[in-house]
Design a protein around this motif. Structure first.
Motif, mmCIF file in Angstrom:
data_model
loop_
_atom_site.group_PDB
_atom_site.id
_atom_site.type_symbol
_atom_site.label_atom_id
_atom_site.label_comp_id
_atom_site.label_asym_id
_atom_site.label_seq_id
_atom_site.Cartn_x
_atom_site.Cartn_y
_atom_site.Cartn_z
ATOM 1 N N MET A 1 0.809 -1.214 0.000
ATOM 2 C CA MET A 1 0.000 0.000 0.000
ATOM 3 C C MET A 1 0.842 1.264 0.000
ATOM 4 O O MET A 1 0.354 2.332 -0.376
ATOM 5 C CB MET A 1 -0.975 -0.012 1.180
ATOM 6 C CG MET A 1 -2.082 -1.048 1.040
ATOM 7 S SD MET A 1 -3.391 -0.860 2.260
ATOM 8 C CE MET A 1 -2.569 -1.511 3.700
ATOM 9 N N THR A 2 2.101 1.160 0.370
ATOM 10 C CA THR A 2 2.946 2.357 0.386
ATOM 11 C C THR A 2 3.829 2.479 -0.850
ATOM 12 O O THR A 2 4.576 3.430 -0.995
ATOM 13 C CB THR A 2 3.833 2.360 1.631
ATOM 14 O OG1 THR A 2 4.631 1.168 1.628
ATOM 15 C CG2 THR A 2 2.982 2.393 2.903
ATOM 16 N N ASN A 3 3.738 1.491 -1.729
ATOM 17 C CA ASN A 3 4.601 1.510 -2.918
ATOM 18 C C ASN A 3 4.128 2.511 -3.965
ATOM 19 O O ASN A 3 2.979 2.962 -3.953
ATOM 20 C CB ASN A 3 4.617 0.128 -3.575
ATOM 21 C CG ASN A 3 5.355 -0.909 -2.741
ATOM 22 O OD1 ASN A 3 5.164 -2.099 -2.935
ATOM 23 N ND2 ASN A 3 6.205 -0.459 -1.831
ATOM 24 N N LYS A 4 5.038 2.807 -4.890
ATOM 25 C CA LYS A 4 4.697 3.550 -6.102
ATOM 26 C C LYS A 4 5.104 2.698 -7.295
ATOM 27 O O LYS A 4 6.244 2.240 -7.367
ATOM 28 C CB LYS A 4 5.450 4.880 -6.172
ATOM 29 C CG LYS A 4 4.990 5.929 -5.202
ATOM 30 C CD LYS A 4 5.750 7.227 -5.456
ATOM 31 C CE LYS A 4 5.297 8.314 -4.487
ATOM 32 N NZ LYS A 4 6.024 9.591 -4.726
ATOM 33 N N HIS B 1 0.026 5.063 -6.571
ATOM 34 C CA HIS B 1 0.695 5.316 -5.292
ATOM 35 C C HIS B 1 -0.320 5.253 -4.156
ATOM 36 O O HIS B 1 -1.459 5.668 -4.289
ATOM 37 C CB HIS B 1 1.427 6.662 -5.302
ATOM 38 C CG HIS B 1 0.520 7.849 -5.441
ATOM 39 N ND1 HIS B 1 0.085 8.584 -4.372
ATOM 40 C CD2 HIS B 1 -0.022 8.425 -6.527
ATOM 41 C CE1 HIS B 1 -0.685 9.576 -4.802
ATOM 42 N NE2 HIS B 1 -0.766 9.502 -6.097
ATOM 43 N N THR B 2 0.146 4.709 -3.052
ATOM 44 C CA THR B 2 -0.660 4.520 -1.835
ATOM 45 C C THR B 2 -2.025 3.924 -2.144
ATOM 46 O O THR B 2 -3.080 4.483 -1.797
ATOM 47 C CB THR B 2 -0.832 5.833 -1.041
ATOM 48 O OG1 THR B 2 -1.443 6.827 -1.872
ATOM 49 C CG2 THR B 2 0.500 6.331 -0.552
ATOM 50 N N LEU B 3 -1.993 2.792 -2.852
ATOM 51 C CA LEU B 3 -3.236 2.128 -3.210
ATOM 52 C C LEU B 3 -3.833 1.396 -2.014
ATOM 53 O O LEU B 3 -3.171 1.158 -0.999
ATOM 54 C CB LEU B 3 -3.008 1.150 -4.351
ATOM 55 C CG LEU B 3 -2.593 1.749 -5.684
ATOM 56 C CD1 LEU B 3 -2.674 0.694 -6.788
ATOM 57 C CD2 LEU B 3 -3.433 2.949 -6.057
ATOM 58 N N GLN B 4 -5.098 1.010 -2.176
ATOM 59 C CA GLN B 4 -5.831 0.272 -1.167
ATOM 60 C C GLN B 4 -6.087 -1.149 -1.669
ATOM 61 O O GLN B 4 -6.108 -1.392 -2.879
ATOM 62 C CB GLN B 4 -7.175 0.969 -0.888
ATOM 63 C CG GLN B 4 -7.051 2.428 -0.487
ATOM 64 C CD GLN B 4 -6.262 2.582 0.810
ATOM 65 O OE1 GLN B 4 -6.553 1.907 1.795
ATOM 66 N NE2 GLN B 4 -5.270 3.454 0.793
ATOM 67 N N ARG C 1 -5.037 8.749 -6.250
ATOM 68 C CA ARG C 1 -3.925 7.785 -6.137
ATOM 69 C C ARG C 1 -3.649 7.093 -7.479
ATOM 70 O O ARG C 1 -2.672 6.386 -7.621
ATOM 71 C CB ARG C 1 -4.211 6.757 -5.041
ATOM 72 C CG ARG C 1 -5.491 5.971 -5.194
ATOM 73 C CD ARG C 1 -5.713 5.094 -3.966
ATOM 74 N NE ARG C 1 -6.888 4.247 -4.073
ATOM 75 C CZ ARG C 1 -8.096 4.602 -3.671
ATOM 76 N NH1 ARG C 1 -8.286 5.810 -3.132
ATOM 77 N NH2 ARG C 1 -9.115 3.775 -3.795
#
Lengths: 111, 114
Positions: free
Chosen positions: B15-18, B79-82, B63
């Motif tokens: 969830m914190t990846n880009k 970025h910062t997906l759920q 995002r």
């Protein structure tokens, strides 16, 4: 919503039989298109029928369009195992200039 | 191959990846699209580009960030997906913006957000 609604949601038939899928939509369209999707893959364009056309053929595919009923049907004749896939109709709004897809019919051809 | 190539085919991200999804077409088409396909839901149109300009953004969360540097390439920056963003992301192209001659789809990127 303008999206087409396919019926049935799932269809299972024996190889060699004909498969018929239906699509209904809500507002006027410029054209209606049918697509096939094999599991987990992209969609493949099958056939496009314009609003002033009533029937169109492509190989074993036959598409009809009834604008008075706002419905279309896709007939696959002499089905084969390779026809197993999901089939989607997509409508092109008169002014929206985009394709909107239905939820699809999952077709299974049993050998 | 359909003429529309998507990479990668599969992507697992935290969830914190880009990360970025790439789509490429050399069909000479003028319009390109991103669709999201989730289980048991219709295809959702996310973005439309016509002649490299964005013409549609269907209330997609920020995002997801599209980029179209030229008529042959389309990116979707993530970025910062759920976890609910896990889906099959499909790129398509068409000769014209209305797709009156049909869309050509890529094979999709299967995205899993963990």
């Amino acid at each position: 919503s303008q999206q087409g609604e396919e019926d049935p949601q799932a269809l299972s038939i024996q190889e060699g039989e004909n498969a018929t899928m239906n699509c209904s939509y809500k507002t006027s369209i410029n054209n209606l298109q049918w697509y096939r999707q094999n599991s987990g893959r992209g969609l493949v364009h099958l056939i496009l029928i314009r609003s002033n056309e009533r029937e169109k053929h492509s190989g074993r595919l036959r598409v009809t369009l009834d604008t008075s009923k706002k419905s279309s049907s896709l007939l696959i004749t002499a089905s084969r195992a390779a026809d197993t896939a999901s089939y989607f109709c997509a409508t092109d709004w008169g002014g929206a200039q985009k394709l909107v897809f239905g939820q699809g019919t999952r077709l299974t051809i049993n050998p | 191959e359909t003429g529309v190539t998507q990479t990668p085919r599969h992507l697992v991200m935290g969830m914190t990846n880009k990360k970025s999804l790439k789509c490429e077409q050399h069909l000479g088409h003028n319009a390109m699209y991103w669709y999201k396909q989730s289980a048991k839901k219709p295809l959702e149109l996310m973005f439309v580009y016509s002649l490299e300009e964005r013409v549609e953004n269907n209330s997609v969360p920020s995002r997801f960030s599209p980029e179209c540097p030229n008529s042959s390439h389309l990116f979707l920056h993530l970025h910062t997906l759920q976890p609910e963003d896990s889906a099959l992301y499909l790129c398509a192209s068409s000769q014209d913006e209305g797709g009156v001659y049909g869309y050509t789809f890529g094979s999709g990127t299967r995205l899993t957000v963990v």
